[in-house]
Design a protein around this motif. Structure first.
Motif, PDB file in Angstrom:
ATOM      1  N   SER A 133      14.427  -3.334  12.662  1.00 54.22           N
ATOM      2  CA  SER A 133      15.538  -4.254  12.421  1.00 54.22           C
ATOM      3  C   SER A 133      16.137  -4.129  11.023  1.00 54.22           C
ATOM      4  CB  SER A 133      15.057  -5.694  12.642  1.00 54.22           C
ATOM      5  OG  SER A 133      16.068  -6.615  12.327  1.00 54.22           O
ATOM      6  N   CYS A 134      15.298  -4.237   9.990  1.00 57.68           N
ATOM      7  CA  CYS A 134      15.833  -4.357   8.623  1.00 57.68           C
ATOM      8  C   CYS A 134      14.848  -3.792   7.610  1.00 57.68           C
ATOM      9  CB  CYS A 134      16.110  -5.838   8.314  1.00 57.68           C
ATOM     10  SG  CYS A 134      16.718  -6.146   6.648  1.00 57.68           S
ATOM     11  N   ILE A 135      15.375  -3.110   6.596  1.00 61.55           N
ATOM     12  CA  ILE A 135      14.572  -2.573   5.490  1.00 61.55           C
ATOM     13  C   ILE A 135      15.205  -3.025   4.181  1.00 61.55           C
ATOM     14  CG2 ILE A 135      13.697  -0.505   4.343  1.00 61.55           C
ATOM     15  CD1 ILE A 135      14.049   0.970   7.024  1.00 61.55           C
ATOM     16  N   LEU A 136      14.400  -3.622   3.307  1.00 62.97           N
ATOM     17  CA  LEU A 136      14.824  -3.990   1.956  1.00 62.97           C
ATOM     18  C   LEU A 136      14.059  -3.113   0.968  1.00 62.97           C
ATOM     19  CD1 LEU A 136      14.572  -7.900   2.262  1.00 62.97           C
ATOM     20  CD2 LEU A 136      16.495  -6.422   2.912  1.00 62.97           C
ATOM     21  N   VAL A 137      14.768  -2.459   0.053  1.00 61.86           N
ATOM     22  CA  VAL A 137      14.139  -1.552  -0.908  1.00 61.86           C
ATOM     23  C   VAL A 137      14.684  -1.863  -2.296  1.00 61.86           C
ATOM     24  CG1 VAL A 137      13.807   0.841  -1.611  1.00 61.86           C
ATOM     25  CG2 VAL A 137      13.885   0.268   0.823  1.00 61.86           C
ATOM     26  N   GLN A 138      13.794  -2.095  -3.239  1.00 62.96           N
ATOM     27  CA  GLN A 138      14.198  -2.357  -4.623  1.00 62.96           C
ATOM     28  C   GLN A 138      13.211  -1.680  -5.565  1.00 62.96           C
ATOM     29  OE1 GLN A 138      14.294  -6.535  -5.671  1.00 62.96           O
ATOM     30  NE2 GLN A 138      15.371  -6.172  -7.573  1.00 62.96           N
ATOM     31  N   PHE A 139      13.738  -0.808  -6.433  1.00 59.95           N
ATOM     32  CA  PHE A 139      12.925  -0.148  -7.446  1.00 59.95           C
ATOM     33  C   PHE A 139      13.678  -0.135  -8.764  1.00 59.95           C
ATOM     34  CE2 PHE A 139      10.897   1.649  -3.650  1.00 59.95           C
ATOM     35  CZ  PHE A 139       9.556   1.587  -4.005  1.00 59.95           C
TER      36      PHE A 139
END
Length: 466
Positions: A133-139
């Motif tokens: 459904s959904c992917i959140l990526v923060q780096f």
């Protein structure tokens, strides 16, 4: 007008600007030490301090502060209406953190300790590959290298299959990221943006960086820790290789707090909210508090987080950090822990990635040894992990460094976990790391050359901006 007159006029002008900047620093710098250092430097030596102040000293991001506090108030109200039904007995010594973070200890978390870059990214890529459904990526950092391109391809594949993908990176941390890398993701259906505390770009603002590392897949599987997206984090770039770092995989309702942290940052950058998928119940044994900190908080949340964690230790406090530049509150808490009979150990790198910070850390390590704190240097390569082990039941994995940038200038996130089984995993990891380390003695400072000692003391003068 002759050249001497021009130089005199320029000097007067610089001093006048320096005095105005010093007034601004005194009114707006967050700590008395920082205000004094900037005020004195700008007044007396504007030739050397004006330019650094443009990059490091300006602190206005009131719009973000206002939005952030509105979100925190809403989250606090939601927690009070929802699942917070008191603090479990095993977590009561951290009740001050619950109140400060407006959070809760989520029960039933499933935790997996990911002890290096290979383990962490294999788990992340596996989770991404199964996203529905959904992917959140923060780096903080994305690099256009082998690992960066693998991440790019993984996200493009899921976006092509209809999964909604949202990516945040820090504009300063990822300053070397080519525009083409971002455009390729955007053209492939990935929503991607650079984080800044000012909606209008400001190339002079180096403070207030978003140092968080978050991955959330389908609102259920979450990751956080010290790793960024780049080959060096897999130990592929000398001279710092092999790179020593740690990440955490968690499943359960605490992942909702990772989503909320990402959503606040995403809403600030875009004015929109990513999907907020409902949390799921897990069958793990851990209680987990997600600790979100940053300079928009009404209090110095990160420094207080370390202080409360240290004060909670009764028998053991082991921690690892790449940068050991503690403020007075944290150092005092460490000293008091030693006086209580706590086994206090700090694991540091033996190789510098930032020479000024390394010099300041070396002097602080010497002072810590005098206070009875046992200090170690990890030998095989650069040690970047941010992990705390408290007694026999609590462990924290985070993005938080033990320095003023994390305490007061960066946006950070961590997971404080109360669970004996997970603490045992962290203990085994620490014991292996200590086995590859050497204990620092007073001789490291005493036998250093005079000029190196002088450099340490000069470096420590810059503690407020390290």
């Amino acid at each position: 007008m002759t050249l001497p007159h021009l130089l005199t006029l320029l000097a007067i002008l610089l001093h006048a600007i320096g005095i105005l900047a010093a007034m601004h620093a005194v009114m707006n710098t967050r700590t008395p030490q920082g205000a004094f250092a900037w005020g004195l430097g700008l007044s007396l030596l504007p030739y050397f301090t004006l330019l650094p102040y443009l990059y490091l000293g300006r602190s206005h991001f009131q719009g973000y502060v206002t939005l952030h506090r509105v979100h925190r108030q809403r989250l606090s109200q939601a927690a009070q209406r929802g699942e917070r039904n008191g603090i479990p007995p095993s977590c009561t010594r951290y009740s001050a953190l619950v109140q400060m973070m407006h959070g809760t200890f989520h029960p039933g978390q499933q935790l997996t300790l990911l002890v290096d870059g290979d383990a962490a990214f294999e788990a992340i890529f596996q989770a991404i590959a199964h996203a529905q459904s959904c992917i959140l990526v923060q780096f903080f950092i994305f690099h256009d290298d082998g690992l960066g391109r693998r991440m790019q391809q993984a996200l493009l594949e899921r976006a092509a299959d209809g999964v909604r993908v949202f990516v945040l990176f820090d504009g300063i941390g990822s300053h070397a990221l080519p525009r083409q890398y971002v455009e390729t993701l955007r053209n492939g259906g990935v929503a991607i943006h650079s984080f800044t505390t000012r909606r209008r770009p400001n190339r002079f603002q180096l403070n207030f960086r978003n140092h968080r590392k978050i991955v959330v897949v389908d609102g259920w599987i979450g990751f956080l820790g010290g790793l960024n997206v780049g080959d060096e984090y897999l130990g592929l770039k000398p001279p710092l290789a092999p790179w020593r770092d740690t990440h955490l995989q968690l499943a359960g309702p605490a992942v909702a707090d990772l989503q909320r942290s990402f959503a606040v940052d995403w809403h600030w950058v875009t004015g929109e909210l990513p999907p907020m998928l409902p949390p799921r119940i897990a069958d793990g044994s851990a209680h987990t508090l997600i600790a979100v900190s940053g300079p928009a908080d009404p209090q110095e949340t990160c420094s207080l987080f370390f202080t409360v964690a240290i004060n909670a230790a009764c028998k053991r406090l082991w921690l690892s950090t790449p940068y050991f530049v503690p403020d007075q509150a944290v150092l005092s808490a460490l000293r008091l822990a030693v006086m209580r009979g706590v086994d206090v150990r700090v694991l540091l790198p033996s190789r510098p990635d930032h020479h000024t910070v390394f010099l300041a850390s070396t002097l602080h390590a010497h002072d810590a040894i005098d206070a009875g704190i046992r200090m170690y240097r990890y030998q095989p390569g650069f040690m970047h992990q941010k992990v705390i082990l408290i007694d026999d039941d609590t462990a924290c994995v985070s993005s938080m460094n033990l320095d003023n940038r994390s305490f007061r200038l960066n946006f950070e996130i961590g997971a404080l976990n109360v669970d004996r089984a997970f603490a045992e995993d962290v203990e085994r990891m620490f014991l292996e790391d200590f086995g590859k380390s050497v204990e620092i003695t007073r001789d490291e400072y005493r036998k250093a050359a005079y000029l190196r000692k002088l450099a340490m003391h000069v470096a420590r003068l810059f503690d407020p901006i390290l």
